[in-house]
Design a protein around this motif. Structure first.
Motif, mmCIF file in Angstrom:
data_model
loop_
_atom_site.group_PDB
_atom_site.id
_atom_site.type_symbol
_atom_site.label_atom_id
_atom_site.label_comp_id
_atom_site.label_asym_id
_atom_site.label_seq_id
_atom_site.Cartn_x
_atom_site.Cartn_y
_atom_site.Cartn_z
ATOM 1 N N SER A 69 0.596 -1.620 0.053
ATOM 2 C CA SER A 69 0.066 0.010 0.103
ATOM 3 C C SER A 69 0.399 0.968 -0.167
ATOM 4 O O SER A 69 0.846 2.705 0.323
ATOM 5 C CB SER A 69 -1.258 0.279 1.165
ATOM 6 N N GLY A 70 1.622 1.460 -0.082
ATOM 7 C CA GLY A 70 3.011 2.187 -0.076
ATOM 8 C C GLY A 70 2.846 3.383 -2.109
ATOM 9 O O GLY A 70 2.733 4.668 -1.494
ATOM 10 N N SER A 71 1.542 2.529 -3.033
ATOM 11 C CA SER A 71 1.335 3.356 -3.941
ATOM 12 C C SER A 71 0.466 2.534 -4.268
ATOM 13 O O SER A 71 0.269 1.625 -4.011
ATOM 14 C CB SER A 71 2.910 3.604 -4.924
ATOM 15 N N ARG A 78 -2.491 1.790 -2.015
ATOM 16 C CA ARG A 78 -2.207 2.928 -1.582
ATOM 17 C C ARG A 78 -3.857 4.045 -1.827
ATOM 18 O O ARG A 78 -4.654 4.678 -0.705
ATOM 19 C CB ARG A 78 -1.496 3.609 -2.686
ATOM 20 N N HIS A 79 -4.496 3.692 -2.743
ATOM 21 C CA HIS A 79 -5.887 3.928 -3.306
ATOM 22 C C HIS A 79 -6.939 3.202 -1.416
ATOM 23 O O HIS A 79 -7.453 3.927 -1.633
ATOM 24 C CB HIS A 79 -7.098 3.648 -4.421
ATOM 25 N N SER A 89 -6.112 4.893 2.038
ATOM 26 C CA SER A 89 -6.930 5.943 1.872
ATOM 27 C C SER A 89 -8.015 6.172 1.878
ATOM 28 O O SER A 89 -8.464 6.918 2.808
ATOM 29 C CB SER A 89 -6.081 7.116 0.745
ATOM 30 N N ILE A 116 0.296 0.545 6.783
ATOM 31 C CA ILE A 116 0.771 0.776 5.654
ATOM 32 C C ILE A 116 1.770 -0.328 5.272
ATOM 33 O O ILE A 116 2.863 0.201 5.738
ATOM 34 C CB ILE A 116 1.259 2.122 4.845
ATOM 35 N N ASP A 135 4.952 -2.245 2.631
ATOM 36 C CA ASP A 135 5.071 -2.403 1.786
ATOM 37 C C ASP A 135 6.902 -2.661 2.064
ATOM 38 O O ASP A 135 7.595 -2.393 2.089
ATOM 39 C CB ASP A 135 5.025 -0.986 0.807
ATOM 40 N N ALA A 167 8.444 4.539 0.525
ATOM 41 C CA ALA A 167 6.819 4.855 -0.386
ATOM 42 C C ALA A 167 5.720 4.471 1.118
ATOM 43 O O ALA A 167 4.804 5.004 0.900
ATOM 44 C CB ALA A 167 6.559 3.538 -1.262
ATOM 45 N N CYS A 215 3.325 7.427 2.293
ATOM 46 C CA CYS A 215 1.898 6.762 2.089
ATOM 47 C C CYS A 215 1.048 7.363 3.419
ATOM 48 O O CYS A 215 0.043 7.983 3.663
ATOM 49 C CB CYS A 215 1.536 5.714 2.248
#
Length: 230
Positions: free
Chosen positions: A10-12, A16-17, A20, A31, A33, A38, A42
């Motif tokens: 979930s760093g990107s 991540r979406h 968030s 988070i 990753d 990253a 996040c």
């Protein structure tokens, strides 16, 4: 106390979406990753409700640290197994066994292991939800560029339905989302290089995140949601 969700990878990107959106709907979020920077970025963007953990989900010790972080935040209730991918170099059968088994570990074994580690904390917190992010690579009967990735995602889908009984035994619902081509930056860049006639529809990551949130809130154990077109 707000419940805690763990989102791997979930760093990107899609993770991540998802992280968030969960944070915006009242969840504290771990988070996790492999890219620690990253993950930290996040977590900073989300704010005090997030905690970053640099972790390779193929490593047992890193899985333990993810679970510990979730328990420290309190009320661990959600796990989203989003981390995935395949070797950027060789694929089966050109890839040696250590490379293609690493793909199996990332996409199938790791979600199973982390889910297993989260079961007791979730049960102690009153139950929860596991959402596995599979792929359209795991459905169908046509050839695929990374056979090991396709096999792992197919296994993740079947594992989801096979584990539906955990809702009864542990109070943990296990569900799965099967997206097609996700509209992330790399997909847009790849499509730009393709002939227009060969381009496939891209699914907005926000749409997939919304489906994950809906499953966490209301989904039934064993549910598999296929999202092949936007």
């Amino acid at each position: 106390m707000a419940p805690t969700a763990v989102v791997t990878g979930s760093g990107s990107g899609l993770g991540r979406h998802i992280a968030s959106l969960l944070a915006g709907n009242g969840y504290r979020v771990v988070i996790a990753d492999v890219d620690g920077r990253a993950a930290e970025a996040c977590a900073r963007a989300i704010g005090p409700a997030a905690r970053a953990v640099a972790a390779d989900v193929r490593e047992p010790g890193d899985l333990d640290r993810i679970v510990t972080a979730a328990c420290e935040l309190g009320d661990p209730s959600v796990l989203v197994n989003n981390a995935g991918g395949w070797s950027p170099r060789r694929q089966y059968p050109e890839a040696p066994a250590d490379e293609w088994t690493a793909t199996l570990a990332l996409n199938l074994t790791a979600p199973m292991r982390l889910g297993q580690l989260m079961l007791e904390p979730m049960r102690a917190a009153g139950g929860g939800a596991i959402v596995n992010i599979a792929s359209s690579a795991g459905v169908g009967a046509e050839p695929y560029g990374s056979p090991e990735y396709g096999a792992a995602k197919a296994g993740l889908i079947r594992f989801t339905t096979s584990a539906a009984g955990l809702a009864r035994s542990h109070g943990v619902r296990v569900m799965c989302v099967v997206p097609g081509w996700i509209g992330l930056d790399r997909a847009h860049a790849e499509q730009a290089r393709m002939d227009p006639a060969d381009r496939l529809p891209l699914i907005p990551p926000s749409e997939i995140a919304g489906v994950v949130l809906d499953l966490v809130r209301r989904g039934a154990s064993g549910t598999v949601v296929e999202m092949l077109e936007p």
